[in-house]
Design a protein around this motif. Structure first.
Motif, PDB file in Angstrom:
ATOM      1  N   ASP A  34      40.802  32.883  20.114  1.00 18.95           N
ATOM      2  CA  ASP A  34      40.454  33.662  21.309  1.00 18.95           C
ATOM      3  C   ASP A  34      39.080  34.300  21.098  1.00 18.95           C
ATOM      4  N   VAL A  35      38.042  33.522  21.352  1.00 14.19           N
ATOM      5  CA  VAL A  35      36.682  33.971  21.098  1.00 14.19           C
ATOM      6  C   VAL A  35      36.081  34.480  22.401  1.00 14.19           C
ATOM      7  N   LEU A  36      35.563  35.728  22.335  1.00 11.70           N
ATOM      8  CA  LEU A  36      34.894  36.325  23.484  1.00 11.70           C
ATOM      9  C   LEU A  36      33.532  36.816  23.007  1.00 11.70           C
ATOM     10  N   SER A  37      32.524  35.972  23.173  1.00 16.79           N
ATOM     11  CA  SER A  37      31.198  36.272  22.639  1.00 16.79           C
ATOM     12  C   SER A  37      30.191  36.389  23.768  1.00 16.79           C
ATOM     13  N   PRO A  38      29.362  37.440  23.764  1.00 10.77           N
ATOM     14  CA  PRO A  38      28.384  37.608  24.847  1.00 10.77           C
ATOM     15  C   PRO A  38      27.180  36.681  24.714  1.00 10.77           C
ATOM     16  N   PHE A 235      26.751  35.337  29.514  1.00  8.18           N
ATOM     17  CA  PHE A 235      26.853  36.787  29.478  1.00  8.18           C
ATOM     18  C   PHE A 235      27.614  37.313  30.685  1.00  8.18           C
ATOM     19  N   ARG A 236      27.368  36.752  31.884  1.00  2.00           N
ATOM     20  CA  ARG A 236      28.079  37.213  33.070  1.00  2.00           C
ATOM     21  C   ARG A 236      29.570  36.907  32.957  1.00  2.00           C
ATOM     22  N   THR A 237      29.892  35.773  32.346  1.00  2.26           N
ATOM     23  CA  THR A 237      31.301  35.454  32.117  1.00  2.26           C
ATOM     24  C   THR A 237      31.932  36.462  31.169  1.00  2.26           C
ATOM     25  N   GLY A 266      41.018  35.186  29.677  1.00  5.11           N
ATOM     26  CA  GLY A 266      41.329  34.347  30.834  1.00  5.11           C
ATOM     27  C   GLY A 266      42.768  34.426  31.283  1.00  5.11           C
ATOM     28  N   VAL A 267      43.636  35.189  30.571  1.00  9.59           N
ATOM     29  CA  VAL A 267      45.060  35.217  30.906  1.00  9.59           C
ATOM     30  C   VAL A 267      45.516  36.627  31.283  1.00  9.59           C
ATOM     31  N   ARG A 268      45.254  37.583  30.440  1.00 14.49           N
ATOM     32  CA  ARG A 268      45.699  38.953  30.661  1.00 14.49           C
ATOM     33  C   ARG A 268      44.667  39.909  30.058  1.00 14.49           C
ATOM     34  N   MET A 270      41.740  43.073  30.874  1.00 16.39           N
ATOM     35  CA  MET A 270      40.826  43.643  31.861  1.00 16.39           C
ATOM     36  C   MET A 270      39.442  43.036  31.724  1.00 16.39           C
ATOM     37  N   ASN A 271      38.711  42.991  32.837  1.00  7.61           N
ATOM     38  CA  ASN A 271      37.286  42.718  32.738  1.00  7.61           C
ATOM     39  C   ASN A 271      36.565  44.051  32.532  1.00  7.61           C
ATOM     40  N   LEU A 272      35.243  43.980  32.277  1.00 10.26           N
ATOM     41  CA  LEU A 272      34.520  45.211  31.944  1.00 10.26           C
ATOM     42  C   LEU A 272      34.398  46.151  33.130  1.00 10.26           C
ATOM     43  N   TRP A 273      34.385  45.653  34.350  1.00  9.12           N
ATOM     44  CA  TRP A 273      34.357  46.536  35.517  1.00  9.12           C
ATOM     45  C   TRP A 273      35.628  47.383  35.558  1.00  9.12           C
ATOM     46  N   GLU A 274      36.746  46.747  35.281  1.00  9.06           N
ATOM     47  CA  GLU A 274      38.026  47.459  35.292  1.00  9.06           C
ATOM     48  C   GLU A 274      38.118  48.449  34.124  1.00  9.06           C
ATOM     49  N   VAL A 275      37.577  48.054  32.991  1.00 10.78           N
ATOM     50  CA  VAL A 275      37.557  48.976  31.847  1.00 10.78           C
ATOM     51  C   VAL A 275      36.748  50.219  32.187  1.00 10.78           C
ATOM     52  N   ALA A 276      35.578  50.015  32.802  1.00 11.70           N
ATOM     53  CA  ALA A 276      34.723  51.157  33.161  1.00 11.70           C
ATOM     54  C   ALA A 276      35.440  52.093  34.129  1.00 11.70           C
TER      55      ALA A 276
END
Length: 551
Positions: A34-38, A235-237, A266-268, A270-276
């Motif tokens: 589960d890699v999430l890299s900017p 980065f937008r992703t 991609g499954v469960r 939050m995105n960063l907008w929701e985190v903020a």
């Protein structure tokens, strides 16, 4: 065979217990899937800090970061931090998220950035699970980004005052704590990172400034951190995708807020907008995003308290915590510096300074340089006075009879005369202050002597004594008595020399020759030649009153 089937799950359970005994770390490792890299090949843009200043809203001026004082309230281990588990519905979606919010008080003394596996982890390109790194942390979560292949720490890293890694000015969002306890969030120039007047004691790099001064700041972060080729791509992703997330911020009281949610990219989650928005609802003022995805891990009291998203090796039925880079550790309150500058002892997070030292870190002498004036030097034991001076602030001249540093030596002059208060010389002219002291002492001594003399004279006056007429009377009386006694003796003497009284026959006159046996000696020598007596011997006859009558 049918009879053995019910025991098969028990066999598998016993085998699992043998592979992973209680109290030990899991022998399975994370698949790291589960890699999430900017960024594809690094950690942040290559443009300058000036670009970041120019692209931010004018309302913020030239300042590209926010600094707020940290809280210092509370005491004791119970008030270090408060951790809350939450289950929340994400507004505008059907998703539900699980996570932790931890409020950290007095962060200067209770929050640290740890290298993976301990000191030297970044230099050695090590990675370690949060459990392994956390050690005695009360709460811990993953922090900075790293390269999955080489495990290299990315961004700036300062751990407990030790500069570990310098990003070289890469403009990613930063979180740090300076020596004075102030909290820093945002983008920092290289000079600000390396500032030694108020250096960072903790510093870690994230990606995307989520909240600035209480408002969502993601769009501005896209301008500051993204290259043009990244704005609509990877980065937008990274910003928009739902996933497990980790963040750090602060509230209005200066407490640091650690934020963590479980998820899977991609499954469960939050995105960063929701985190903020979620952080804003918790009263967070400034916040940055940290490493997420399979790296997102939360540990409480040394045990894993989150649900990692990475699959395990070799059994994909399990989920395993990933070996990550730096860690944010909440620990019992400790002193700053930890050794109290070598001049005190740490107790309940406060330095108890030894004699002669003061300050929060016992790093300042007990006296101030200006307090010692021109005649002393400030030391750990107070003012060290120059020769000829004494007192707490070295403002008093040595008393007569003493000299040297702090007037610690005694003069050795003849007749106990005073000496020079600086050198101890007996052949020196005293300074004006000493002369004034001597003059004052002489006046005081003379006054005391006159007072004693007056007291003695008054005491003598109070004693009873005879007056002059009395003495004359006594003298005359004694002289009269003496004269009378003399006359009496003369009268008796004249009476004793007269003839004896013939009326008293009991008196007789016996010549001394008869008393001494002269008559007997004369008879013994009678008839012998030359033995005749002189005519004067006839006086030896005894006289009596009858003889006188016959004559």
């Amino acid at each position: 065979m049918a009879a053995a089937a019910p025991t098969q799950p028990l066999v598998w359970l016993l085998l699992w217990l043998c592979v992973r005994p209680f109290g030990t770390s899991n022998t399975r490792v994370s698949l790291g899937d589960d890699v999430l890299s900017p960024y594809a090949g690094g950690h942040g843009p290559a443009h300058s800090h000036r670009h970041v200043r120019d692209c931010q809203p004018a309302v913020h001026g030239n300042v590209t970061h926010e600094t707020r004082p940290a809280s210092t309230s509370g005491g004791g281990a119970a008030s270090v931090a408060e951790s809350t588990v939450f289950v929340s519905d994400v507004p505008g979606s059907s998703r539900r998220v699980y996570g932790h919010v931890t409020v950290v008080r007095d962060p200067l003394r209770t929050l640290s950035v740890l290298e993976p596996g301990g000191p030297g982890g970044c230099r050695g390109n090590r990675s370690s699970t949060v459990e392994e790194t956390a050690g005695r942390c009360l709460y811990a979560q993953n922090a900075g980004f790293f390269l999955p292949d080489t495990h290299e720490c990315l961004g700036n890293v300062v751990s407990d005052g030790r500069p570990v890694r310098d990003s070289g000015g890469v403009q990613n969002a930063q979180f740090g704590i300076r020596r004075d306890g102030s909290l820093v969030f945002g983008y920092l120039s290289q000079d600000e990172v390396l500032d030694r007047s108020n250096p960072f004691v903790q510093l870690v790099s994230g990606v995307v400034w989520l909240l600035r001064s209480g408002e969502v700041y993601i769009n501005q972060s896209l301008q500051a951190e993204c290259d043009k080729t990244q704005k609509t791509g990877r980065f937008r992703t990274f910003v928009d995708v739902v996933s497990a997330r980790t963040a750090v911020g602060h509230d209005g009281e200066g407490n640091v807020v650690l934020f963590h949610i479980d998820g899977q990219t991609g499954v469960r989650g939050m995105n960063l907008w929701e985190v903020a928005e979620s952080l804003k609802s918790y009263g967070v003022i400034n916040a940055i995003n940290l490493d997420g995805g399979g790296s997102s891990t939360y540990v409480a009291n040394g045990s894993l308290a989150s649900y990692p998203s990475d699959l395990c090796i070799p059994d994909g039925r399990w989920r395993c915590a990933r070996a990550v880079s730096t860690v944010l550790c909440v620990h019992p309150r400790r002193c700053e510096p930890a050794d109290c500058g070598g001049h005190g002892d740490c107790a309940d997070g406060r330095c108890r300074c030894r004699r002669g030292w003061r300050g929060a870190g016992c790093d300042s002498p007990d006296c101030r340089p200006e307090a010692c004036g021109p005649h002393g030097v400030c030391t750990a034991d107070g003012c060290d006075c120059d020769a000829g001076w004494r007192g707490k602030n070295c403002s008093q001249v040595c008393p007569l009879g003493f000299f040297g540093a702090s007037c610690s030596e005694e003069c050795l002059c003849d007749d106990q005369c005073p000496c020079d208060p600086q050198t101890g010389s007996c052949n020196a002219t005293l300074r004006g202050e000493a002369n004034y002291t001597l003059h004052g002492a002489g006046r005081c001594l003379a006054k005391q002597m006159f007072t004693l003399w007056r007291r003695d004279e008054e005491a003598r006056r109070e004693q009873p004594r005879l007056t002059e007429p009395t003495w004359l009377t006594i003298t005359f009386a004694l002289a009269s008595l003496l004269l009378a006694s003399l006359l009496l003796h003369l009268v008796r003497g004249r009476c004793g020399a007269a003839a004896p009284d013939i009326e008293h026959p009991e008196y007789s006159y016996v010549p001394l020759t008869r008393i001494n046996g002269a008559a007997s000696h004369a008879g013994a020598h009678a008839g012998k030649p030359g033995s005749a007596l002189d005519d004067s011997d006839s006086q030896d006859d005894t006289w009596s009153p009858s003889d006188s009558a016959r004559s």
